[in-house]
Design an enzyme around this catalytic site. Structure first.
Site, PDB file in Angstrom:
ATOM      1  N   LYS A  65       0.705  -1.301  -0.111  1.00  0.00           N
ATOM      2  CA  LYS A  65      -0.082  -0.195  -0.140  1.00  0.00           C
ATOM      3  C   LYS A  65       1.064   1.194  -0.084  1.00  0.00           C
ATOM      4  O   LYS A  65       0.424   2.475  -0.204  1.00  0.00           O
ATOM      5  CB  LYS A  65      -0.915  -0.033   1.280  1.00  0.00           C
TER       6      LYS A  65
HETATM    7  C1  LIG Z   1      -4.547  -4.464   1.737  1.00  0.00           C
HETATM    8  C2  LIG Z   1      -3.862  -5.671   1.829  1.00  0.00           C
HETATM    9  C3  LIG Z   1      -4.177  -7.000   1.150  1.00  0.00           C
HETATM   10  C4  LIG Z   1      -5.653  -6.840   0.137  1.00  0.00           C
HETATM   11  O1  LIG Z   1      -5.390  -5.697  -0.955  1.00  0.00           O
HETATM   12  P1  LIG Z   1      -6.814  -5.297  -1.621  1.00  0.00           P
HETATM   13  O2  LIG Z   1      -6.235  -4.269  -2.693  1.00  0.00           O
HETATM   14  O3  LIG Z   1      -7.535  -4.799  -0.780  1.00  0.00           O
HETATM   15  O4  LIG Z   1      -7.214  -6.631  -2.494  1.00  0.00           O
HETATM   16  C5  LIG Z   1      -3.429  -7.934   1.200  1.00  0.00           C
HETATM   17  N1  LIG Z   1      -2.523  -8.191   1.657  1.00  0.00           N
HETATM   18  C6  LIG Z   1      -2.007  -7.246   2.469  1.00  0.00           C
HETATM   19  C7  LIG Z   1      -0.763  -7.464   3.302  1.00  0.00           C
HETATM   20  C8  LIG Z   1      -2.545  -5.897   2.660  1.00  0.00           C
HETATM   21  O5  LIG Z   1      -2.322  -4.961   3.368  1.00  0.00           O
END
Ligand SMILES: *Cc1c(COP(=O)(O)O)cnc(C)c1O
Length: 433
Positions: A107
């Site tokens: 993210k």
């Molecule tokens: C947010 C997150 C996900 C999921 O991603 P999406 O875009 O919401 O499908 C998977 N793994 C981790 C470690 C995350 O922080």
């Protein structure tokens, strides 16, 4: 470029409005009016390009009409200044490590990019101040808070459930200060999300202050996530492994995988996708039955994927014009329970010495189970295993090294404001600002 709403009940808006608003007025998600195909010459030489060069080319296709070239270049080069390497793990299986940014999770890519793009638009609207509200179960809060730290004209409020995020995650957004405020809500993640949603819908609040969201519903957060699919492909091409590429994405709100679907639409030769889920298998159910039945989330050890109503599902439907057949032809699904995730993580570590986090473990196992002859699989390793320290150490029965970057956060002093889960108190607080 205009952005339309997936609910199609309002007029298209500019990129600036899409980014500043987050969600369309009819509660739909914004989609670009067109998805530009990239020229063949780009794919012919992609293996010679750096992550930043690729990101700029792809970013220009998305945002080039609306952001000056120099400004866009600056955003790309200053926010994507870390690597997203592919690492071989097993036969024809690679891990795309997305955890080399400041908060050690994927993210960071969207969070950092979005903070600068929003900052760019706000600077143009002199004097407006924008408030970002973000509900988090851990990773989103840290990536968004760190991405926006010190960005002028923007204040970030991170709402998180008291006692329900790990200490390592908590310190990444409660110790920053400056333009970041951590709000510790006496409730669950769903309560935090509900508070944020109510705030967006409250007329009085919206008249009082400019509010936006930094979850993957925001185009500025989710579109940049397509960059690393191109870069992963470039790295495979260098290894001459780019023929039948399968991308496997541990999924929660489906922002990450949707960015991959966009990359494919732009011409990236990906054969198919796998959405890997924990027990929250709403998407898998949809693939099997054609029915989309959201339900309350179940808590699991891969908790960033504990989502019962994936917000980007609306974008997936829109991309494929609501065709269940078309979706099934390009995306398959799997679901693993906690026990299966633990076994995958442990077995991979014992057999290959590669340490996964619980989310990446779902992706790895899905390729182990579903990769076909002649295919090359890449799973997205969405977070560093040390971010889920207690879980990972319990599964492998040994200590995990904590990277220096995480240790630094743990030295800071926690500052947070406690809130109850009812909206009245939250609203009163926001009105007092
Ligand atoms: C947010 C997150 C996900 C999921 O991603 P999406 O875009 O919401 O499908 C998977 N793994 C981790 C470690 C995350 O922080």
């Amino acid at each position: 470029m205009k952005y339309y709403s997936t609910n199609k009940k309002v007029e298209g808006v500019s990129l600036e409005d899409a980014v500043v608003k987050g969600l369309a007025e009819d509660k739909g998600l914004f989609m670009p009016n067109s998805i530009k195909a990239l020229p063949q010459t780009f794919f012919d030489t992609i293996e010679t390009l750096s992550f930043q060069e690729i990101a700029y080319t792809v970013g220009d296709a998305f945002f080039g009409e609306d952001v000056e070239a120099e400004a866009l270049k600056k955003i790309v080069y200053e926010t994507l200044n870390f690597d997203t390497p592919i690492v071989p793990v097993a036969d024809n299986i690679y891990s795309l490590e997305l955890y080399h940014g400041p908060t050690l999770a994927f993210k960071d890519v969207g969070g950092r990019f979005m903070s600068r793009l929003l900052g760019y638009f706000i600077q143009k609207q002199a004097k407006t101040k924008v408030n970002v509200l973000v509900a988090t179960s851990g990773d989103t809060g840290s990536a968004v808070a760190n991405g926006f730290l010190g960005v002028e004209g923007i204040h970030v409020y991170v709402l998180y459930p008291k006692g329900l995020v790990s200490p390592i995650q908590e310190c990444q957004f409660t110790t920053l200060g400056q333009n970041i405020t951590a709000l510790e809500v006496d409730g669950t993640f769903d309560d935090c999300q509900a508070l944020v949603k109510s705030a967006f819908m409250d007329a009085e609040l919206n008249a009082h202050m400019k509010l936006t969201s930094a979850n993957s519903i925001n185009v500025a957060r989710f579109l940049p996530q397509s960059f690393y699919y191109f870069y992963a492909y470039a790295q495979l091409k260098k290894l001459n492994k780019n023929k039948e590429v399968v991308m496997c994405v541990p999924s929660g709100n489906f922002g990450n995988i949707t960015a991959g679907l966009f990359a494919k639409r732009m011409g990236l030769p990906i054969k198919r996708f796998i959405a890997a889920n924990n027990r929250n298998d709403i998407f898998l159910q949809y693939l099997q039955t054609g029915q989309y039945n959201p339900r309350p989330s179940i808590s699991t050890i891969a908790n960033a994927m504990d989502v019962g109503d994936p917000s980007n599902f609306a974008r997936v439907l829109d991309l494929y014009e609501n065709s269940h057949e078309a979706i099934k032809a390009e995306i398959s699904g799997v679901s693993y329970d906690d026990e299966q995730i633990a076994v995958a993580l442990k077995t991979c570590f014992e057999e290959t010495d590669y340490l996964l986090d619980p989310h990446g473990a779902c992706g790895y196992q899905a390729l182990k189970d579903g990769l076909r002859l002649n295919e090359t699989g890449v799973f997205l390793e969405t977070a560093h295993p040390a971010k889920f320290l207690e879980t990972v150490e319990r599964i492998i029965g040994q200590k995990v090294d904590i990277p220096q970057k995480l240790q630094e956060f743990m030295k800071g002093e926690k500052q947070s404001l406690e809130l109850s889960k009812d909206f009245a108190g939250f609203k009163k607080y926001l009105l007092s600002l």
